[in-house]
Design an enzyme around this catalytic site. Structure first.
Site, mmCIF file in Angstrom:
data_model
loop_
_atom_site.group_PDB
_atom_site.id
_atom_site.type_symbol
_atom_site.label_atom_id
_atom_site.label_comp_id
_atom_site.label_asym_id
_atom_site.label_seq_id
_atom_site.Cartn_x
_atom_site.Cartn_y
_atom_site.Cartn_z
ATOM 1 N N SER A 245 0.840 -1.188 0.105
ATOM 2 C CA SER A 245 -0.054 0.101 0.162
ATOM 3 C C SER A 245 0.768 1.105 0.190
ATOM 4 O O SER A 245 2.106 1.059 0.194
ATOM 5 C CB SER A 245 -0.754 -0.109 1.433
ATOM 6 N N LYS A 246 0.340 2.292 -0.040
ATOM 7 C CA LYS A 246 1.118 3.630 -0.237
ATOM 8 C C LYS A 246 1.704 3.724 1.216
ATOM 9 O O LYS A 246 2.891 4.229 1.265
ATOM 10 C CB LYS A 246 -0.066 4.780 -0.254
ATOM 11 N N ARG A 247 1.082 3.139 2.282
ATOM 12 C CA ARG A 247 1.682 3.403 3.605
ATOM 13 C C ARG A 247 3.126 2.533 3.711
ATOM 14 O O ARG A 247 3.803 2.813 4.354
ATOM 15 C CB ARG A 247 0.784 2.782 4.696
#
Ligand code: GLU
Ligand code: ZN
Length: 475
Positions: A245-247
């Site tokens: 994910s972006k995270r």
């Protein structure tokens, strides 16, 4: 033997992610290995969430990765086909119109959860009478078309060629929608029809589609289609071992491109994620990847996308790509840097720039590092002196050394690296001092710093005139 046909079928509801890129890559490698065909199919039937912009960027990213497709389709061009088959199933009694409204369905789902039942469609529209249907239509309800799952507990077996056979004891899905009320198909329905109509022989996709595949088995049977072969790739995880994910700092392919990764490095890294090779080899050319690709080599366990590893691969490729290409790749990043402008580029010249980039490239692992690269900045004007450099310049012999060596440089028009070495040797003799006492002040005066690429190369690239000017200004 029939031509093998595989496909990559992204939904253009976002940028191409590294997980998607890996799926695309494995399909491409399979097609190449089998001398088959790769079909790119844009699954854009979710009209609200899909966009042309995403479609364009996915195509661009695939091209950048060197993943070429042989045929291209867009599901939004094919809506009539899905609708026709949905009606056919209704006609054959294998599907039916469902007039339930979304709010009613939602209400019943909630209730089911409260009562501890699976929140699946209860089949209430399966056997509506003509009159009931008419009533609903008169109320202005737009029906969806639902697929009739077998009456008994639907039990599916997915013959997966990577994971082995997978059994689904009971699908927690009721009769599912195949055609929405706006006439667009559901993913599973369009996918089965297209995989069949496009004569896909092998469906290779990520394992988060496994339950979809299980549902699709029923559709193949109902439609009387022969099933393709299936393989599900284990998931790619972020460094924190959770879904990418972006995270997790691992994002779209486009971002890696903008950050100065080479497609070769990306391809190499992605190919080796979930792939066991017998020997220690890590750097594979495209040809070698195709050559050694085999379903038997695909490892069935989640893989962690490792940025450090990618950086390592990228560094390898930066060192190895043809210099011409490296210069081309590097240019947009240099243009973003504060130290380069049109005039300074003209001054260093094309050849000088090539040599400078060649000298600096072993020390970087991605092109974006060029933007504020100190080793690169020394070839352009405006180098300040570091404190350490100032100290060295204050050494007892420094001034004499610099005057002596400057004189030697002024006598020539070109300076080969050997000429610089010779000038250093001669200066050392003349001034009667040590090597360090010559090299260090020289480096400090010319580059303003005490570390950096080999000084004889730097001076050779700068040329005598500029070198002398810099020494002069320090003196
Ligand atoms: N459109 C689906 C996705 O992007 C395709 C899955 C498949 O390969 O069938 O996840
Ligand atoms: Zn219904």
């Amino acid at each position: 033997m029939k031509t093998k046909r595989v496909r990559f079928a992204p939904s253009p509801t976002g940028w191409l992610h590294v997980g998607g890129a890996r799926t695309a890559l494995f399909n491409w490698l399979y097609a190449k290995k089998k001398e088959g065909k790769l079909i790119l199919r844009i699954e854009d039937t979710d009209l609200e969430r899909s966009s042309e912009e995403y479609t364009a960027s996915i195509k661009e990213d695939l091209k950048w990765l060197g993943i070429k497709w042989d045929e291209y389709y867009k599901q939004s061009d094919r809506l009539e086909i899905y609708e026709r088959y949905a009606r056919k199933l209704v006609h054959e009694g294998k599907a039916y119109h469902c007039y339930c409204r979304e709010d009613e369905l939602e209400e019943r789902r909630k209730k089911a959860i409260e009562e501890g039942r699976p929140p699946i469609y209860d089949g209430r529209c399966r056997n509506l009478t003509e009159e009931e249907k008419k009533n609903y239509r008169d109320q202005g309800r737009e029906p969806t078309i639902r697929f009739k799952l077998p009456e008994q507990q639907p039990h599916a077996v997915v013959p997966d060629e990577i994971k082995g056979e997978i059994e689904f004891e009971s699908l927690t899905t009721g009769d599912f929608v195949i055609l929405k009320s706006d006439g667009t198909p559901s993913y599973n329905f369009a996918c089965v029809l297209d995989d069949h109509l496009m004569e896909i022989s092998f469906v290779l996709r990520a394992e988060d589609h496994l339950t979809n595949t299980a549902k699709q088995m029923f559709l193949y049977d109902a439609l009387g289609f022969e099933k393709p072969r299936f393989g599900h790739l284990s998931m790619l995880l972020g460094p924190d071992k959770t879904k990418l994910s972006k995270r997790s700092g691992v994002t779209s392919v486009g971002e890696f491109r903008k950050d100065g990764y080479l497609p070769e490095a990306m391809v190499n890294h992605l190919a080796l994620l979930g792939w066991s090779s017998k020997d220690e080899q890590e750097v594979f050319s495209r040809e070698e990847l195709i050559e050694s690709f085999s379903l038997d080599n695909i490892v069935d366990s989640p893989q962690v996308f490792d940025r450090d590893k990618l950086d390592w691969f990228n560094g390898q490729y930066i060192k190895e790509v043809e210099l011409e290409r490296f210069v081309e790749l590097a240019s947009p990043f240099l243009e973003k840097s504060g130290f380069v402008d049109e005039a300074s580029l003209k001054e260093i010249g094309a050849e000088g720039l090539r040599r400078a980039l060649d000298l600096v490239r072993p020390s970087i692992s991605k092109l974006s590092e060029l933007v504020d690269n100190e080793d690169m900045a020394i070839f352009f004007d405006g180098v300040g002196l570091t404190g350490e450099a100032e100290e060295v310049l204050a050494w007892e012999d420094s001034e004499e050394v610099l005057r002596a060596i400057m004189e030697k440089f002024s006598e020539t028009e070109v300076l080969q690296p050997e000429d610089v070495s010779k000038a250093v040797r001669d200066t050392k003799e003349e001034v009667d001092t040590g090597y360090k006492e010559v090299y260090k002040p020289l480096r400090a005066a010319v580059t303003g710093r005490l570390s950096g690429p080999e000084i004889k190369e730097v001076i050779s690239i700068l040329g005598p005139e500029k070198t002398v000017a810099r020494i002069n200004s320090v003196l």
